[in-house]
Design an enzyme around this catalytic site. Structure first.
Site, PDB file in Angstrom:
ATOM      1  N   ALA A 192     -31.963  41.756  32.907  1.00 37.43           N
ATOM      2  CA  ALA A 192     -32.218  42.810  31.932  1.00 37.43           C
ATOM      3  C   ALA A 192     -32.603  42.281  30.560  1.00 37.43           C
ATOM      4  O   ALA A 192     -33.497  42.812  29.905  1.00 37.43           O
ATOM      5  CB  ALA A 192     -30.975  43.703  31.827  1.00 37.43           C
ATOM      6  N   ARG A 193     -31.928  41.226  30.118  1.00 36.58           N
ATOM      7  CA  ARG A 193     -32.122  40.754  28.740  1.00 36.58           C
ATOM      8  C   ARG A 193     -33.390  39.930  28.558  1.00 36.58           C
ATOM      9  O   ARG A 193     -33.719  39.557  27.434  1.00 36.58           O
ATOM     10  CB  ARG A 193     -30.892  39.916  28.345  1.00 36.58           C
ATOM     11  N   GLU A 194     -34.106  39.663  29.646  1.00 38.37           N
ATOM     12  CA  GLU A 194     -35.288  38.790  29.565  1.00 38.37           C
ATOM     13  C   GLU A 194     -36.527  39.634  29.249  1.00 38.37           C
ATOM     14  O   GLU A 194     -37.454  39.760  30.035  1.00 38.37           O
ATOM     15  CB  GLU A 194     -35.400  37.990  30.873  1.00 38.37           C
ATOM     16  N   ARG A 249     -27.372  41.167  31.683  1.00 42.82           N
ATOM     17  CA  ARG A 249     -28.205  40.436  32.647  1.00 42.82           C
ATOM     18  C   ARG A 249     -28.355  41.162  33.991  1.00 42.82           C
ATOM     19  O   ARG A 249     -29.432  41.226  34.565  1.00 42.82           O
ATOM     20  CB  ARG A 249     -27.550  39.063  32.891  1.00 42.82           C
ATOM     21  N   ASN A 266     -30.690  38.759  41.382  1.00 39.97           N
ATOM     22  CA  ASN A 266     -31.331  37.506  41.798  1.00 39.97           C
ATOM     23  C   ASN A 266     -30.356  36.524  42.443  1.00 39.97           C
ATOM     24  O   ASN A 266     -30.614  35.326  42.526  1.00 39.97           O
ATOM     25  CB  ASN A 266     -32.030  36.845  40.605  1.00 39.97           C
ATOM     26  N   HIS A 321     -39.040  35.222  34.788  1.00 37.66           N
ATOM     27  CA  HIS A 321     -37.765  35.071  34.079  1.00 37.66           C
ATOM     28  C   HIS A 321     -38.001  34.427  32.719  1.00 37.66           C
ATOM     29  O   HIS A 321     -39.069  33.920  32.420  1.00 37.66           O
ATOM     30  CB  HIS A 321     -36.816  34.165  34.880  1.00 37.66           C
ATOM     31  N   TYR A 323     -35.055  32.057  29.904  1.00 39.16           N
ATOM     32  CA  TYR A 323     -35.997  31.257  29.167  1.00 39.16           C
ATOM     33  C   TYR A 323     -35.772  29.806  29.562  1.00 39.16           C
ATOM     34  O   TYR A 323     -34.629  29.417  29.772  1.00 39.16           O
ATOM     35  CB  TYR A 323     -35.769  31.421  27.652  1.00 39.16           C
ATOM     36  N   GLU A 397     -40.060  30.660  34.568  1.00 36.78           N
ATOM     37  CA  GLU A 397     -39.223  30.865  33.377  1.00 36.78           C
ATOM     38  C   GLU A 397     -40.107  30.723  32.144  1.00 36.78           C
ATOM     39  O   GLU A 397     -40.631  29.641  31.877  1.00 36.78           O
ATOM     40  CB  GLU A 397     -38.114  29.809  33.320  1.00 36.78           C
TER      41      GLU A 397
HETATM   42 ZN   LIG Z   1     -33.594  35.338  34.767  1.00 34.75          ZN
END
Ligand SMILES: [Zn+2]
Ligand SMILES: *[C@@H]1O[C@H](CO)[C@@H](O)[C@H](O)[C@H]1NC(C)=O
Ligand SMILES: *[C@@H]1O[C@H](CO)[C@@H](O)[C@H](O)[C@H]1NC(C)=O
Ligand SMILES: *[C@@H]1O[C@H](CO)[C@@H](O)[C@H](O)[C@H]1NC(C)=O
Length: 430
Positions: A192-194, A249, A266, A321, A323, A397
């Site tokens: 979620a936070r990505e 997340r 994931n 994704h 980071y 990423e």
């Molecule tokens: Zn991720």
């Protein structure tokens, strides 16, 4: 960087989001990260999944330093800083941020200023990529992309999230008509936070939709592949990360016998499920669920994967994704087995990484995920590789290695530009 208008920006952002909560539920109070410090801590190679479980800290991301050492980034609340700095973890650490809350505020301030650019029905120009946006605006953006290429696209729904939101996106095709070619399948924002992931996926879509009219390379790839793109596969978590907890997340699944909310989508896929690099503990950030595919989101994505496999096969899957700046090949669940075509995969990833570096000299590593990042069991790319039979079943990423999930909006466009360079290399090889 200097930030202004922080408080006003946050309040306006919350007001702009009035879509998420059913009327009978109170809007939860947004968690403040004001005064949180972020540390990058070196950890042992065999550190288990809950290494920071007892430390007064929120685990953000594991990655490898330039020397290959495993590190974990931790956010520590103001009241816990002295305890943290007295702990063993602090001994080998560097400070990444002195005030995470200030960085969040800068991030939202910009999105408030420009979130009205999506005039309904007209595809916004590049100004869309100057800011992060509320979920409802993303949904509108996908409709606008479809409207800009109506004869070569349709809106798609893979299933529903735990809270009942459609897991939606767009399908694009070329001259042979829909569902006639092997699939290129992209999933964004599973974590979620990505936030950078969904908007970079949208930049890719923007380049395809606008480029198909005149760019021979885009015409070639779209005539030869069907694109199935789901920019936000975890809509419940994404909305929650905007309304309530910027660092959320997982999904928002409630379990009858646990107080903790959320399963890591994931870590919930079937291949390698429950192994190292996932947790059976519902309060862990990498909770695998109680059984493979027991989250509605993963079940829907797995069914969609099998559908595409059976239709015309899957050429390329990317689970986006952040980071770390790494192209992750399969496998994540094992460090000692590799897909049969791993050499071909490494060659393609090397070309993509070299192309990504061209615009801004951004360094992306590449290799089997378990080796180049860390072990993760039950992830999407391993499933799409083994069950989906994808030729290239990957995770990528995105930026960066300093700001982390709160990537300043000024970096959205550069991030999209360099990734599009990388993908153009892939298209030239396909
Ligand atoms: Zn991720
Ligand atoms: C889409 O196809 C229809 C029917 O073939 C055609 O009339 C229309 O002009 C096309 N639209 C675009 C934007 O190409
Ligand atoms: C919770 O329920 C799941 C089945 O849904 C079960 O596998 C698990 O062991 C249960 N956990 C506890 C602590 O009761
Ligand atoms: C590009 O990055 C590499 C490795 O990070 C560095 O050695 C090199 O000096 C950089 N080149 C430019 C032009 O900045």
């Amino acid at each position: 960087m200097k930030f202004g208008l922080q408080v006003g920006g946050l309040l306006l952002t919350i007001a702009a989001l009035g879509l998420a909560s059913p009327l009978d539920q109170p809007v939860p109070k947004k968690i403040s990260y004001n005064g949180y410090k972020v540390y990058r801590v070196s950890v042992a190679e065999d550190a288990d999944d809950d290494v920071v479980g007892n430390a007064p800290a929120v685990e953000l991301q594991r990655r490898r330093s330039d020397s290959g050492a495993l590190t974990v980034d931790l956010a520590v609340a103001p009241g816990d800083i002295s305890a943290f700095e007295a702990s063993g973890l602090y001994l080998d650490s560097t400070v990444l941020s002195y005030d995470l809350g200030a960085e969040f505020a800068a991030e939202s301030r910009v999105s408030v200023q420009t979130s009205t650019v999506s005039a309904k029905g007209a595809l916004p120009g590049l100004e869309w990529f100057d800011a992060y946006h509320p979920y409802a605006d993303h949904v509108q953006y996908w409709a606008d992309l479809h409207a800009a290429l109506p004869n070569n696209s349709e809106l798609i729904v893979a299933g529903n999230s735990f809270e009942g939101r459609p897991i939606q996106g767009i399908h694009l095709w070329g001259a042979s008509g829909k569902d006639s070619k092997p699939a290129i399948f992209f999933n964004g924002n599973v974590h979620a936070r990505e936030w950078i992931t969904s908007i970079v996926v949208e930049y890719i879509l923007y380049q395809i939709v606008t480029g198909y009219k005149s760019d021979p390379l885009v015409q070639k790839v779209l005539n030869n592949y069907d694109f199935y793109v789901l920019p936000v596969v975890n809509p419940d978590g994404f909305v929650y990360s905007q309304t309530t907890n910027r660092l959320w997340r997982k999904n928002r699944q409630v379990r009858s016998n646990a107080t903790a909310v959320g399963t890591d989508i994931n870590r919930n896929w079937e291949v390698g499920w429950g192994g190292d690099g996932s947790s059976p503990n519902p309060s862990s950030e990498t909770f695998s669920g109680y059984a493979p595919l027991d989250t509605p989101e993963t079940a829907a994505l797995a069914a969609y994967t099998r559908k595409l496999r059976d239709l015309h096969g899957i050429k390329l899957y990317v689970d986006w994704h952040s980071y770390a700046q790494v192209i992750l090949l399969s496998y994540g669940y094992t460090c000692t087995e590799f897909p049969a075509n791993v050499d071909e995969q490494i060659n393609l990833a090397a070309g993509i990484a070299a192309a990504i570096a061209k615009p801004y000299n951004t360094t992306f590593d590449y290799g089997p995920g378990c080796l180049v990042l860390y072990q993760s069991s039950g992830n999407g790319r391993d499933y799409v590789t083994d069950v989906g039979k994808a030729q290239f079943g990957w995770g990528i990423e995105l930026r960066d290695t300093r700001y982390g999930f709160v990537l300043p909006p000024e970096q959205i466009l550069p991030s999209g530009i360099e990734i599009w360079e990388g993908l153009k290399y892939a298209w030239s090889q396909f």
